[in-house]
Design a protein around this motif. Sequence first.
Motif, PDB file in Angstrom:
ATOM      1  N   GLU A   1       0.652  -1.276  -0.054  1.00 13.18           N
ATOM      2  CA  GLU A   1       0.061  -0.124  -0.062  1.00 13.18           C
ATOM      3  C   GLU A   1       0.954   1.350  -0.064  1.00 13.18           C
ATOM      4  O   GLU A   1       0.605   2.332  -0.544  1.00 13.18           O
ATOM      5  CB  GLU A   1      -1.081  -0.042   1.368  1.00 13.18           C
TER       6      GLU A   1
ATOM      7  N   GLU B   1      -3.882  -0.107  -9.056  1.00 13.39           N
ATOM      8  CA  GLU B   1      -5.344  -0.707  -8.537  1.00 13.39           C
ATOM      9  C   GLU B   1      -5.902   0.524  -7.914  1.00 13.39           C
ATOM     10  O   GLU B   1      -5.114   1.102  -7.367  1.00 13.39           O
ATOM     11  CB  GLU B   1      -4.960  -1.718  -7.626  1.00 13.39           C
ATOM     12  N   LYS B   2      -7.097   0.787  -8.154  1.00 13.69           N
ATOM     13  CA  LYS B   2      -8.034   1.499  -7.351  1.00 13.69           C
ATOM     14  C   LYS B   2      -7.455   2.953  -7.308  1.00 13.69           C
ATOM     15  O   LYS B   2      -7.331   3.551  -6.283  1.00 13.69           O
ATOM     16  CB  LYS B   2      -8.075   1.058  -5.760  1.00 13.69           C
TER      17      LYS B   2
ATOM     18  N   ASP C   1      -7.354   7.081  -8.112  1.00 12.12           N
ATOM     19  CA  ASP C   1      -8.334   8.187  -8.454  1.00 12.12           C
ATOM     20  C   ASP C   1      -7.956   8.700  -9.709  1.00 12.12           C
ATOM     21  O   ASP C   1      -6.644   8.492 -10.228  1.00 12.12           O
ATOM     22  CB  ASP C   1      -8.172   9.258  -7.423  1.00 12.12           C
TER      23      ASP C   1
ATOM     24  N   LYS D   1      -9.617  -0.863 -13.427  1.00  9.56           N
ATOM     25  CA  LYS D   1      -9.686  -1.065 -12.004  1.00  9.56           C
ATOM     26  C   LYS D   1     -10.209   0.198 -11.332  1.00  9.56           C
ATOM     27  O   LYS D   1     -10.327   0.215  -9.830  1.00  9.56           O
ATOM     28  CB  LYS D   1      -8.126  -1.441 -11.397  1.00  9.56           C
ATOM     29  N   MET D   2     -10.672   1.222 -11.948  1.00  8.94           N
ATOM     30  CA  MET D   2     -11.062   2.378 -11.262  1.00  8.94           C
ATOM     31  C   MET D   2     -12.487   2.135 -11.068  1.00  8.94           C
ATOM     32  O   MET D   2     -13.346   1.353 -11.612  1.00  8.94           O
ATOM     33  CB  MET D   2     -10.870   3.680 -11.855  1.00  8.94           C
ATOM     34  N   THR D   3     -13.310   3.086 -10.115  1.00  6.72           N
ATOM     35  CA  THR D   3     -14.582   2.970 -10.070  1.00  6.72           C
ATOM     36  C   THR D   3     -15.034   3.746 -11.136  1.00  6.72           C
ATOM     37  O   THR D   3     -14.626   4.323 -11.871  1.00  6.72           O
ATOM     38  CB  THR D   3     -15.212   3.761  -8.558  1.00  6.72           C
TER      39      THR D   3
ATOM     40  N   GLN E   1     -14.662   7.626 -11.166  1.00  7.37           N
ATOM     41  CA  GLN E   1     -13.447   7.918 -11.403  1.00  7.37           C
ATOM     42  C   GLN E   1     -13.106   7.782 -12.865  1.00  7.37           C
ATOM     43  O   GLN E   1     -12.192   8.742 -13.391  1.00  7.37           O
ATOM     44  CB  GLN E   1     -12.181   7.266 -10.508  1.00  7.37           C
TER      45      GLN E   1
END
Lengths: 430, 430
Positions: B43, B74-75, B77, B99-101, B104
Amino acid sequence: NQSALADIVTELENSLSFEQIAVLLEAFPIPLRKLIWQLINQEVQQQVFIEMRNESRQLILNASEDEQCFPLFEKLDADELLDLSENLSDRFVDYAVSKMTDKQRALFKKAQEFSNDEVGHWQSFDDIQIPQRLKTSAIKKILSNSLPPLTEVFYVTQHDAKLIGEVAIAKLIVMQDDTPISTVMNRDYEVLLTTDNIYSAAEKVIISGKSALPVVDLTGCLTGRLDLQQAHTIREEQKDIQLFKSSGMIEEEDLFSNIWISSKNRAVWLGVNLVTAFLASWFIGLFEGTLQQVVALAVLMPVVASMGGISGSQTLTLIIRGLALGQITDANQKAIVLKELKVGCINGLLWAAIIAGITYLWFENPLLSLAIYIAILGNIIIASLSGVWVPWLLTKLKIDPALSGAVILTTVTDIFGFITFLGLGALFLT
Amino acid sequence: NQSALADIVTELENSLSFEQIAVLLEAFPIPLRKLIWQLINQEVQQQVFIEMRNESRQLILNASEDEQCFPLFEKLDADELLDLSENLSDRFVDYAVSKMTDKQRALFKKAQEFSNDEVGHWQSFDDIQIPQRLKTSAIKKILSNSLPPLTEVFYVTQHDAKLIGEVAIAKLIVMQDDTPISTVMNRDYEVLLTTDNIYSAAEKVIISGKSALPVVDLTGCLTGRLDLQQAHTIREEQKDIQLFKSSGMIEEEDLFSNIWISSKNRAVWLGVNLVTAFLASWFIGLFEGTLQQVVALAVLMPVVASMGGISGSQTLTLIIRGLALGQITDANQKAIVLKELKVGCINGLLWAAIIAGITYLWFENPLLSLAIYIAILGNIIIASLSGVWVPWLLTKLKIDPALSGAVILTTVTDIFGFITFLGLGALFLT
């Protein structure tokens, strides 16, 4: 035409920020600048004066009667006078101090106790201190008045001003009047000390991700804060000063500085250069006999010197940044030298071959080509190594490498280049 | 020793910010850097990776297997991926996008429609938009959650996202739940356009005194904001790039960049210098006969050239800053030239006399002294004038004077210096 000018000035006052007016004024030669200055509204004058660079302020003061200048120093805040006071004559500082409110005067005197590179000298006093004993309803009332810019938290202090916590202003929005403030208080936060170095403190503020950090004295009492805008200004000023210093000007200059002051400001570096240039000449002089026999050596000397100078300054730029960021240590210095050596060899081999080729086409002398081949290759390699070692050594000696690094480096590459090239010339061609 | 290293890395993770870790990593040669990188918690890796300079990111990606790199993307913004995407290979960008929302991803696609120097590309999406129809009590609830840093106001929008006002968060503290938000809304505020130039937009934010300015598109809809930290970062990056460019490196370099890439990065400028150096040599070559007769001329050539170079670069530094601040116009250019001319005369007269004196002591030839006196005086004056004219002309031609100004200037002073000195030498001494 005076009235047309007055209209323009009024128009500018309305459409530009104080900082923009300060920058704009610097674009005018002194007589015209003085004329415009006198047309500016007195209140605006003071704010513009505060935003100016130090050199430009001096010009305004010198161009006006003392009488006309005093209004610039009425009702200043401690922060503002601190910005101004560094190069201000005592009569203006004394006048400004006499016209301050008691509170601001006390803050000013306290800040003056710190040296120029300590946080205590630069902190601002627009922080919001809330005594711990206040009720939440009273705090809400205080904060509903207008807040200074860049204020997201307020600081909670004990009765002796000791800082004990910070509270985000947004927390108060949904808080009940009877909830004690201590329930939302953050007790784990970064602080700056009044005696911290201002440049590292500015870095801390920038990295913190907050809009300001609180400043406390050695007893833990809150004395002010350093906000993000100030932190960036301090960092940028430091970089600007380095830029001017790296071309050998002692002080920043205004476009229309007094010509005697400008001349003096620049003369020092010309004097230093004189010494290093004659040093190079002296080495060339050792080969007078050779030069007389093979005049092509004199013709090609600038090529050898300048290729070394450029290589060295490229490495120097990289290393100075690395030193400023603290990335270069005893432990990794060897690895950096090795990398620069490799880069120097690649560019050295490439450009030495091209230059030797051109030299052969020009003078049709294979031994001259060989001499310049070896001299260029050697000089580019030496330049790459010196680009690491010179700033490294200067830092060890506590000399700012941004200031004198380039001069020392080009002296090294000039002299090395001349000796190799003329020496090989003497060996091969006479 | 691997486990001792792991302990150190864990210790560093706990005590340093992500930005500090990114800077620290650059201090290690690639093999060691790779080893440390693999020991960093996954992370933390991602956050440090985001803070790195582009060049250093590339090194990490090149040093690792693709498999190991994917988790870095990953993930993310939209803001974060925009920072990274500029020089990232498509397979990583595509993976990150997948892999974004959804939200985003939409923001990322939209920002990509703007070019690198437009605000739309750099704005952040952490602004707080409040639809006008919301009740004050609802707004309070939304804002009591944690706010993004540098947030002092929220923006009020109509149902189609059109920006209609801003409200200081502190205003809500004492506001009754039944008071409509429109009563405290500020309707007069600065905005940035998505199509504005990013550098002037950054200046606007810095001058505004606010912690951020809202960004709207051409229809007036709120799309994001630009905060003070971003604004300063953009300004500083621009200055850093200029610094590297002024020593002729096309790209910023990492201390341990790949040696082939480094070599290529620096070779261009060495090539440019080669052309100008041979040009100077060619002019010297015109005086081969003179040099053979009076070899002292060859010995003193570097003095003439370098005094001109230093003078010119001092003026150049001043003028480039003036141009960057917009202080130099057609109207005041003449006055600046006049001032630099005077400063050039003062230093020219001073140093020409000193150099002529030293030359006389060394070679005991009054005519040689006279030649160097005139050459130095002339060259310092020409250098001061060129220091104004060269960057001025380059700006007119839409060429960045910080990049090529110094090379052109020293070419001018070198050639002028050699021609005057050798020409006078030929006239007086042969």
